[in-house]
Design a protein around this motif. Structure first.
Motif, PDB file in Angstrom:
ATOM      1  N   ASN A 177      40.822  45.593 -60.104  1.00  0.00           N
ATOM      2  CA  ASN A 177      40.134  46.821 -60.294  1.00  0.00           C
ATOM      3  C   ASN A 177      40.914  47.857 -60.853  1.00  0.00           C
ATOM      4  O   ASN A 177      40.376  49.096 -60.944  1.00  0.00           O
ATOM      5  CB  ASN A 177      39.007  47.294 -59.383  1.00  0.00           C
ATOM      6  CG  ASN A 177      38.407  46.203 -58.697  1.00  0.00           C
ATOM      7  OD1 ASN A 177      38.148  45.237 -59.501  1.00  0.00           O
ATOM      8  ND2 ASN A 177      38.300  46.192 -57.156  1.00  0.00           N
ATOM      9  N   ILE A 178      42.255  47.909 -61.221  1.00  0.00           N
ATOM     10  CA  ILE A 178      43.064  49.043 -61.838  1.00  0.00           C
ATOM     11  C   ILE A 178      42.489  49.565 -62.740  1.00  0.00           C
ATOM     12  O   ILE A 178      42.608  50.925 -63.039  1.00  0.00           O
ATOM     13  CB  ILE A 178      44.576  48.469 -61.708  1.00  0.00           C
ATOM     14  CG1 ILE A 178      45.428  49.453 -61.921  1.00  0.00           C
ATOM     15  CG2 ILE A 178      44.436  47.503 -62.710  1.00  0.00           C
ATOM     16  CD1 ILE A 178      45.604  50.553 -60.856  1.00  0.00           C
ATOM     17  N   CYS A 179      41.968  49.039 -63.923  1.00  0.00           N
ATOM     18  CA  CYS A 179      41.357  49.688 -65.024  1.00  0.00           C
ATOM     19  C   CYS A 179      40.130  50.427 -64.665  1.00  0.00           C
ATOM     20  O   CYS A 179      39.928  51.593 -65.023  1.00  0.00           O
ATOM     21  CB  CYS A 179      40.866  48.720 -66.071  1.00  0.00           C
ATOM     22  SG  CYS A 179      42.420  47.803 -66.900  1.00  0.00           S
ATOM     23  N   LEU A 180      39.388  49.991 -63.790  1.00  0.00           N
ATOM     24  CA  LEU A 180      38.172  50.845 -63.256  1.00  0.00           C
ATOM     25  C   LEU A 180      38.614  52.051 -62.508  1.00  0.00           C
ATOM     26  O   LEU A 180      38.072  53.118 -62.505  1.00  0.00           O
ATOM     27  CB  LEU A 180      37.256  49.903 -62.462  1.00  0.00           C
ATOM     28  CG  LEU A 180      36.355  49.159 -63.065  1.00  0.00           C
ATOM     29  CD1 LEU A 180      35.468  48.088 -62.028  1.00  0.00           C
ATOM     30  CD2 LEU A 180      35.331  49.775 -64.031  1.00  0.00           C
ATOM     31  N   TYR A 181      39.713  51.728 -61.808  1.00  0.00           N
ATOM     32  CA  TYR A 181      40.164  52.988 -60.611  1.00  0.00           C
ATOM     33  C   TYR A 181      40.496  54.229 -61.798  1.00  0.00           C
ATOM     34  O   TYR A 181      40.137  55.175 -61.282  1.00  0.00           O
ATOM     35  CB  TYR A 181      41.432  52.361 -60.067  1.00  0.00           C
ATOM     36  CG  TYR A 181      42.035  53.495 -59.125  1.00  0.00           C
ATOM     37  CD1 TYR A 181      41.314  53.485 -58.037  1.00  0.00           C
ATOM     38  CD2 TYR A 181      42.891  54.130 -59.478  1.00  0.00           C
ATOM     39  CE1 TYR A 181      42.043  54.486 -56.957  1.00  0.00           C
ATOM     40  CE2 TYR A 181      43.368  55.432 -58.710  1.00  0.00           C
ATOM     41  CZ  TYR A 181      42.879  55.343 -57.454  1.00  0.00           C
ATOM     42  OH  TYR A 181      43.359  56.340 -56.484  1.00  0.00           O
ATOM     43  N   TYR A 182      41.161  53.893 -62.815  1.00  0.00           N
ATOM     44  CA  TYR A 182      41.733  54.950 -63.887  1.00  0.00           C
ATOM     45  C   TYR A 182      40.292  55.385 -65.085  1.00  0.00           C
ATOM     46  O   TYR A 182      40.696  56.142 -65.818  1.00  0.00           O
ATOM     47  CB  TYR A 182      42.893  54.656 -64.399  1.00  0.00           C
ATOM     48  CG  TYR A 182      43.990  54.772 -63.474  1.00  0.00           C
ATOM     49  CD1 TYR A 182      44.427  56.007 -62.745  1.00  0.00           C
ATOM     50  CD2 TYR A 182      44.547  53.641 -63.278  1.00  0.00           C
ATOM     51  CE1 TYR A 182      45.078  56.132 -61.866  1.00  0.00           C
ATOM     52  CE2 TYR A 182      45.747  53.653 -62.109  1.00  0.00           C
ATOM     53  CZ  TYR A 182      46.142  54.851 -61.641  1.00  0.00           C
ATOM     54  OH  TYR A 182      46.985  55.075 -60.510  1.00  0.00           O
ATOM     55  N   GLY A 183      39.256  54.489 -64.901  1.00  0.00           N
ATOM     56  CA  GLY A 183      38.374  54.618 -66.054  1.00  0.00           C
ATOM     57  C   GLY A 183      38.684  54.356 -67.311  1.00  0.00           C
ATOM     58  O   GLY A 183      38.495  54.870 -68.186  1.00  0.00           O
ATOM     59  N   ILE A 184      39.560  53.350 -67.447  1.00  0.00           N
ATOM     60  CA  ILE A 184      40.026  52.807 -68.719  1.00  0.00           C
ATOM     61  C   ILE A 184      39.569  51.406 -69.063  1.00  0.00           C
ATOM     62  O   ILE A 184      39.132  50.660 -68.192  1.00  0.00           O
ATOM     63  CB  ILE A 184      41.575  52.738 -68.935  1.00  0.00           C
ATOM     64  CG1 ILE A 184      42.214  51.847 -67.749  1.00  0.00           C
ATOM     65  CG2 ILE A 184      42.107  54.146 -68.973  1.00  0.00           C
ATOM     66  CD1 ILE A 184      43.735  51.785 -67.941  1.00  0.00           C
TER      67      ILE A 184
ATOM     68  N   ASP B 144      46.487  47.451 -71.264  1.00  0.00           N
ATOM     69  CA  ASP B 144      47.387  48.338 -72.288  1.00  0.00           C
ATOM     70  C   ASP B 144      47.671  49.834 -71.971  1.00  0.00           C
ATOM     71  O   ASP B 144      48.410  50.378 -72.101  1.00  0.00           O
ATOM     72  CB  ASP B 144      47.258  47.652 -73.563  1.00  0.00           C
ATOM     73  CG  ASP B 144      47.562  46.263 -73.927  1.00  0.00           C
ATOM     74  OD1 ASP B 144      48.316  45.563 -73.147  1.00  0.00           O
ATOM     75  OD2 ASP B 144      47.344  45.854 -75.012  1.00  0.00           O
ATOM     76  N   ARG B 145      46.222  50.383 -71.770  1.00  0.00           N
ATOM     77  CA  ARG B 145      46.131  51.640 -71.522  1.00  0.00           C
ATOM     78  C   ARG B 145      46.945  52.266 -70.315  1.00  0.00           C
ATOM     79  O   ARG B 145      47.028  53.559 -69.960  1.00  0.00           O
ATOM     80  CB  ARG B 145      44.787  52.216 -71.449  1.00  0.00           C
ATOM     81  CG  ARG B 145      44.154  52.154 -72.976  1.00  0.00           C
ATOM     82  CD  ARG B 145      43.065  53.230 -73.013  1.00  0.00           C
ATOM     83  NE  ARG B 145      43.479  54.594 -72.706  1.00  0.00           N
ATOM     84  CZ  ARG B 145      42.729  55.465 -72.196  1.00  0.00           C
ATOM     85  NH1 ARG B 145      41.389  54.983 -71.927  1.00  0.00           N
ATOM     86  NH2 ARG B 145      43.217  56.605 -71.883  1.00  0.00           N
ATOM     87  N   LEU B 146      47.312  51.469 -69.514  1.00  0.00           N
ATOM     88  CA  LEU B 146      48.191  51.737 -68.354  1.00  0.00           C
ATOM     89  C   LEU B 146      49.396  52.200 -68.580  1.00  0.00           C
ATOM     90  O   LEU B 146      50.075  53.192 -67.979  1.00  0.00           O
ATOM     91  CB  LEU B 146      48.297  50.795 -67.260  1.00  0.00           C
ATOM     92  CG  LEU B 146      47.230  49.870 -66.531  1.00  0.00           C
ATOM     93  CD1 LEU B 146      47.576  48.532 -65.958  1.00  0.00           C
ATOM     94  CD2 LEU B 146      46.626  50.810 -65.486  1.00  0.00           C
ATOM     95  N   GLU B 147      49.931  52.245 -69.884  1.00  0.00           N
ATOM     96  CA  GLU B 147      51.182  52.785 -70.129  1.00  0.00           C
ATOM     97  C   GLU B 147      50.834  54.095 -71.183  1.00  0.00           C
ATOM     98  O   GLU B 147      51.842  54.678 -71.549  1.00  0.00           O
ATOM     99  CB  GLU B 147      51.947  51.720 -71.066  1.00  0.00           C
ATOM    100  CG  GLU B 147      52.382  50.605 -70.290  1.00  0.00           C
ATOM    101  CD  GLU B 147      53.214  51.153 -69.070  1.00  0.00           C
ATOM    102  OE1 GLU B 147      54.069  51.806 -69.270  1.00  0.00           O
ATOM    103  OE2 GLU B 147      52.910  50.166 -68.060  1.00  0.00           O
ATOM    104  N   ASP B 148      49.694  54.530 -71.230  1.00  0.00           N
ATOM    105  CA  ASP B 148      49.633  55.601 -71.884  1.00  0.00           C
ATOM    106  C   ASP B 148      49.776  56.930 -71.130  1.00  0.00           C
ATOM    107  O   ASP B 148      49.733  56.994 -70.096  1.00  0.00           O
ATOM    108  CB  ASP B 148      47.859  55.990 -72.276  1.00  0.00           C
ATOM    109  CG  ASP B 148      47.461  54.949 -73.194  1.00  0.00           C
ATOM    110  OD1 ASP B 148      48.165  54.115 -73.929  1.00  0.00           O
ATOM    111  OD2 ASP B 148      46.064  55.090 -73.356  1.00  0.00           O
ATOM    112  N   PRO B 149      50.576  57.876 -71.808  1.00  0.00           N
ATOM    113  CA  PRO B 149      51.163  59.016 -71.107  1.00  0.00           C
ATOM    114  C   PRO B 149      50.116  59.748 -69.958  1.00  0.00           C
ATOM    115  O   PRO B 149      50.598  60.169 -68.986  1.00  0.00           O
ATOM    116  CB  PRO B 149      51.532  59.942 -72.277  1.00  0.00           C
ATOM    117  CG  PRO B 149      51.830  59.036 -73.408  1.00  0.00           C
ATOM    118  CD  PRO B 149      50.768  58.136 -73.431  1.00  0.00           C
ATOM    119  N   ASP B 150      48.690  59.525 -70.540  1.00  0.00           N
ATOM    120  CA  ASP B 150      47.692  60.465 -69.388  1.00  0.00           C
ATOM    121  C   ASP B 150      47.442  59.500 -68.405  1.00  0.00           C
ATOM    122  O   ASP B 150      47.263  60.139 -67.262  1.00  0.00           O
ATOM    123  CB  ASP B 150      46.649  60.786 -70.620  1.00  0.00           C
ATOM    124  CG  ASP B 150      45.991  59.554 -70.927  1.00  0.00           C
ATOM    125  OD1 ASP B 150      46.717  58.572 -71.356  1.00  0.00           O
ATOM    126  OD2 ASP B 150      44.570  59.469 -71.375  1.00  0.00           O
TER     127      ASP B 150
END
Length: 286
Positions: free
Chosen positions: A173-180, A184-190
């Motif tokens: 659920n890591i993507c849901l955790y950050y709302g992404i 791949d977006r886990l490496e986005d600066p934000d």
């Protein structure tokens, strides 16, 4: 049986509810309190889980009030919503301290898995009150006397696992955790910035509350082998070991237990009593 208040609203969301198990106080003295948050991957679980935990019976027998709360799920409300609900619960309990006969200077927090990280994050962040707020609850301190975690993560940063885990499975659920919408977006600066802000280990200070951290499995080899089930990876005692190293570096108390070094009889209650006696910080009050 002591007095119980169920489904007490502490905020506006439908999951902003808590149950209160008031400890008996024959002398009329104010009681310490422990706030518990359930696990469930930030996606499920309920405040009723506290009643099956040994911590609950220990506290009730020792005259310590227990509060168990629900919080928003990341399926609709990603980070920082669950953490903010944890903050609000602490503030609400302190706001209600006089009515519930709780000592506002003796409030500890505890949680399992996801709930463990919420309480650890809040405990390490310290007082998150807003003294100028029009909401009297937000004006209350969210500082705590102690933190007790069961199978708790210290970080929500996927890079922690890249360093200590030989596999490549992501946290559930890591993507849901950050709302992404994609890993791949886990490496986005934000999102990298969010992963820092979401990780309790980054906020340990010389003023950190005492911590008791317990894990249901043995420590085992490190780096964590590739074939280790992801449920064991995210609940690995390495989290507690990492936390203890940082706490030790600041000279702060941290009791670390796992299946290979289990909890001793009376140790949990002793930790609570010692922490309440040595409480550092100020309460908010009404």
């Amino acid at each position: 049986m002591s007095t119980v208040h169920t489904d007490v609203k502490y905020g506006k969301h439908e999951r902003n509810v808590l149950d209160v198990y008031l400890a008996d106080s024959a002398s009329g003295e104010k009681t310490p309190a422990v706030i518990f948050l359930h696990g469930g991957g930030y996606m499920n679980g309920d405040k009723s889980a506290v009643r099956s935990r040994e911590l609950f019976s220990i506290c009730m027998e020792a005259g310590i009030t227990v509060i168990s709360g629900n919080y928003r799920f990341i399926s609709s409300d990603p980070f920082p919503a669950p953490m903010q609900d944890g903050t609000r619960i602490i503030q609400f309990v302190r706001y209600m301290a006089e009515e519930w006969n709780i000592d506002p200077d003796k409030i500890a927090v505890s949680g399992s898995s996801a709930g463990a990280h919420i309480v650890l994050w809040n405990g390490m962040k310290g007082d998150l009150s807003h003294p100028e707020s029009n909401d009297p609850i937000e004006r209350c301190s969210s500082a705590v006397s102690a933190i007790i975690t069961f199978d708790g993560q210290v970080t929500k940063d996927q890079h922690f696992y890249k360093e200590h885990y030989l596999g490549d499975k992501l946290q559930p659920n890591i993507c849901l955790y950050y709302g992404i919408d994609h890993p791949d977006r886990l490496e986005d600066p934000d999102i990298r910035k969010l992963s820092y802000e979401a990780s309790a280990i980054n906020f340990v200070t010389p003023e950190a509350p005492p911590v008791f951290t317990w894990f249901n499995i043995d420590f085992g080899p490190v780096p964590i082998p590739e074939d280790t089930p992801i449920s064991q990876v995210i609940h690995h005692p390495l989290h507690g070991y990492t936390l203890k190293k940082v706490m030790d570096s600041y000279g702060r108390p941290c009791l670390f237990r796992h299946a290979g070094d289990p909890l001793k009889d009376g140790e949990l209650l002793q930790f609570l009593n010692d922490s309440f006696r040595q409480q550092v910080g100020e309460s908010g009050g009404k």
